[in-house]
Structures are given as structure tokens and as C-alpha cells.
Motif scaffolding. Sequence first.
Motif, mmCIF file in Angstrom:
data_model
loop_
_atom_site.group_PDB
_atom_site.id
_atom_site.type_symbol
_atom_site.label_atom_id
_atom_site.label_comp_id
_atom_site.label_asym_id
_atom_site.label_seq_id
_atom_site.Cartn_x
_atom_site.Cartn_y
_atom_site.Cartn_z
ATOM 1 N N ARG A 33 46.153 50.980 16.354
ATOM 2 C CA ARG A 33 44.875 51.013 15.633
ATOM 3 C C ARG A 33 44.302 49.421 15.304
ATOM 4 O O ARG A 33 43.420 49.250 15.500
ATOM 5 N N GLU A 34 45.393 48.571 14.578
ATOM 6 C CA GLU A 34 44.982 47.373 14.173
ATOM 7 C C GLU A 34 44.790 46.304 15.182
ATOM 8 O O GLU A 34 44.035 45.275 15.210
ATOM 9 N N GLN A 35 45.644 46.320 16.185
ATOM 10 C CA GLN A 35 45.566 45.229 17.392
ATOM 11 C C GLN A 35 44.912 45.592 18.728
ATOM 12 O O GLN A 35 44.060 44.682 18.868
ATOM 13 N N ILE A 36 44.925 46.882 19.095
ATOM 14 C CA ILE A 36 44.470 47.155 20.226
ATOM 15 C C ILE A 36 42.850 47.928 19.884
ATOM 16 O O ILE A 36 42.140 48.094 20.690
ATOM 17 N N ALA A 45 48.309 59.214 20.870
ATOM 18 C CA ALA A 45 48.787 59.569 22.167
ATOM 19 C C ALA A 45 49.594 58.301 22.597
ATOM 20 O O ALA A 45 50.631 58.531 23.492
ATOM 21 N N SER A 46 49.405 57.118 21.898
ATOM 22 C CA SER A 46 50.367 56.225 22.432
ATOM 23 C C SER A 46 51.783 56.347 21.831
ATOM 24 O O SER A 46 52.724 55.926 22.367
ATOM 25 N N ILE A 47 51.976 56.967 20.851
ATOM 26 C CA ILE A 47 53.037 57.273 20.387
ATOM 27 C C ILE A 47 54.039 58.388 21.414
ATOM 28 O O ILE A 47 55.088 58.351 21.643
ATOM 29 N N VAL A 86 56.005 40.469 26.164
ATOM 30 C CA VAL A 86 55.031 39.534 26.392
ATOM 31 C C VAL A 86 53.776 40.101 26.591
ATOM 32 O O VAL A 86 52.786 39.526 26.160
ATOM 33 N N LEU A 87 53.900 41.408 27.049
ATOM 34 C CA LEU A 87 52.465 42.086 27.247
ATOM 35 C C LEU A 87 51.933 42.341 25.980
ATOM 36 O O LEU A 87 50.667 42.112 25.874
ATOM 37 N N SER A 98 47.439 47.196 29.226
ATOM 38 C CA SER A 98 48.604 46.534 29.068
ATOM 39 C C SER A 98 49.422 47.105 28.062
ATOM 40 O O SER A 98 50.628 47.043 28.085
ATOM 41 N N PHE A 99 48.581 47.605 27.045
ATOM 42 C CA PHE A 99 49.376 48.264 25.800
ATOM 43 C C PHE A 99 50.225 49.298 26.106
ATOM 44 O O PHE A 99 51.473 49.300 25.903
ATOM 45 N N TYR A 100 49.612 50.233 26.985
ATOM 46 C CA TYR A 100 50.452 51.356 27.481
ATOM 47 C C TYR A 100 51.708 50.678 28.298
ATOM 48 O O TYR A 100 52.743 51.305 28.040
ATOM 49 N N ALA A 101 51.558 49.937 29.354
ATOM 50 C CA ALA A 101 52.552 49.306 30.066
ATOM 51 C C ALA A 101 53.479 48.773 29.160
ATOM 52 O O ALA A 101 54.977 49.057 29.715
ATOM 53 N N ALA A 102 53.311 47.950 28.181
ATOM 54 C CA ALA A 102 54.261 47.363 27.455
ATOM 55 C C ALA A 102 55.105 48.452 26.734
ATOM 56 O O ALA A 102 56.528 48.390 26.566
ATOM 57 N N LEU A 103 54.616 49.779 26.141
ATOM 58 C CA LEU A 103 55.263 50.691 25.539
ATOM 59 C C LEU A 103 56.131 51.418 26.506
ATOM 60 O O LEU A 103 57.121 51.670 26.271
ATOM 61 N N ALA A 104 55.585 51.538 27.719
ATOM 62 C CA ALA A 104 56.607 52.205 28.952
ATOM 63 C C ALA A 104 57.711 51.401 28.900
ATOM 64 O O ALA A 104 58.861 51.835 29.016
ATOM 65 N N GLY A 105 57.770 50.077 29.130
ATOM 66 C CA GLY A 105 58.902 49.119 29.385
ATOM 67 C C GLY A 105 59.867 49.155 28.010
ATOM 68 O O GLY A 105 61.043 49.217 28.217
ATOM 69 N N ILE A 106 59.249 49.272 26.928
ATOM 70 C CA ILE A 106 60.144 49.136 25.744
ATOM 71 C C ILE A 106 60.683 50.476 25.390
ATOM 72 O O ILE A 106 62.100 50.722 25.287
#
Length: 202
Positions: A33-36, A45-47, A86-87, A98-106
Motif C-alpha cells: 500500500r505505502e510503497q507500491i 493479493a500480495s500476501i 534488490v527489486l 517487480s514487486f510480485y517478482a520480489a515477493l516470489a523470490g523471498i
Amino acid sequence: MMRSPTFLPLGLLFMTSATLGLMMLSNVGVIAREQIGLSLEAAAASIAVISIANTIGRFISGAASDTIGRLPALVFSLLLALGGIVLLMSAGTGDVLSFYAALAGIGICFGAFIGIYPSLVADEYGPKHNSVNFSILMLGYSAGGLIGPLLMTTAGASGSFSSVYIGGLVLCALGLTFAAVYRFIRSTTAAKTVSADGRLAS
């Protein structure tokens, strides 16, 4: 197990990965919410994305560890998390992909450690008392559950997530360091064992 020289690096390796994963899981909606700039529904959905990645990571890492080895699979997952951080550092308002890709990696990294560690502990210390041994190492997970959300709370109070992302990079670097220490101890111990066996044979 606790008298073994590999206990400390394995415990610290688990703690760093747990801290990183729980740090993100506990506050991913806030970042969304605050950054993206995502809506409340998209933030929810990001959760789901990081949770699904966490689950998938357990299956993928389990198969990978059986093929390339436990430690290489863990190191690869840490590199995925490093790329994810990094993303996140470079993502701004509207950078949803980029946000969802970062979440997937983590998420995959977090799931990998949960999926691989029981087998790693059994390989390292044997099947006897394996449940107790793994439970002791799970104290690192508990420590991560305290440290990770605390880091996110501190970042939220400052109004910026840059400090916590730097902390995430440091955690990834520490994890890779502990993995290297563990491998060094294992290789040194194996060399001493081979040398001792040779002397006994002669």
C-alpha cells in the motif's frame, strides 16, 4: 548435535533466513500500500503471492536438494531472496510486476529453508533424535519471528523501508557467510576423517 562444530553456523543460517522471511510476511501488505500504491484488495493479493511462493518453494527446493545437494539448494534460495530485496529497493509506485517478482523470490527462499532443513539435520546428525535436533534448531525460527517484525515496525515508524531493505541485504550476506562457514567445517572434518582412516589402514 550441540557439541558439533557445525551446530552454530547451521543455527545462525536458519535464523537469518527466518528473520528475512518473517520480516516480509508480517508486513507485505503495508509495503504494497505505502510503497507500491496498491489498493487494499491488491495488497491482500500480495500476501497470497508470497504465501503461495512459500509453499511452492518447499516442493521445488526439496526436489532441488535431492539433485544438487542440501547446501547448494539453500545458497541458491538465498540468492533468489537477495534478488528479491534488490527489486524491492528499486520498486516505486505502480511497479507491480517487480514487486510480485520480489515477493516470489523471498517467499521461495523462506519455503526452501523450511523444506530442506529437516533433511539437512538428519543428514548431518543422523536419524536418531532427529525430531529433537530439528526442534532445537527451530529456535532460530522463533528468534526470526521476534527480530523480523521488529525491523519492519522500526522502518514503518521512520516512514521509509530503505533501512529494512538494507537489513535484508545484510541478512542475505550473513546467510551466505554462515553457509560458507558450514561448508568449510564440513570439508575440514571430512579431510581429517579420511586422513585418520588412512593412518588406521596403514
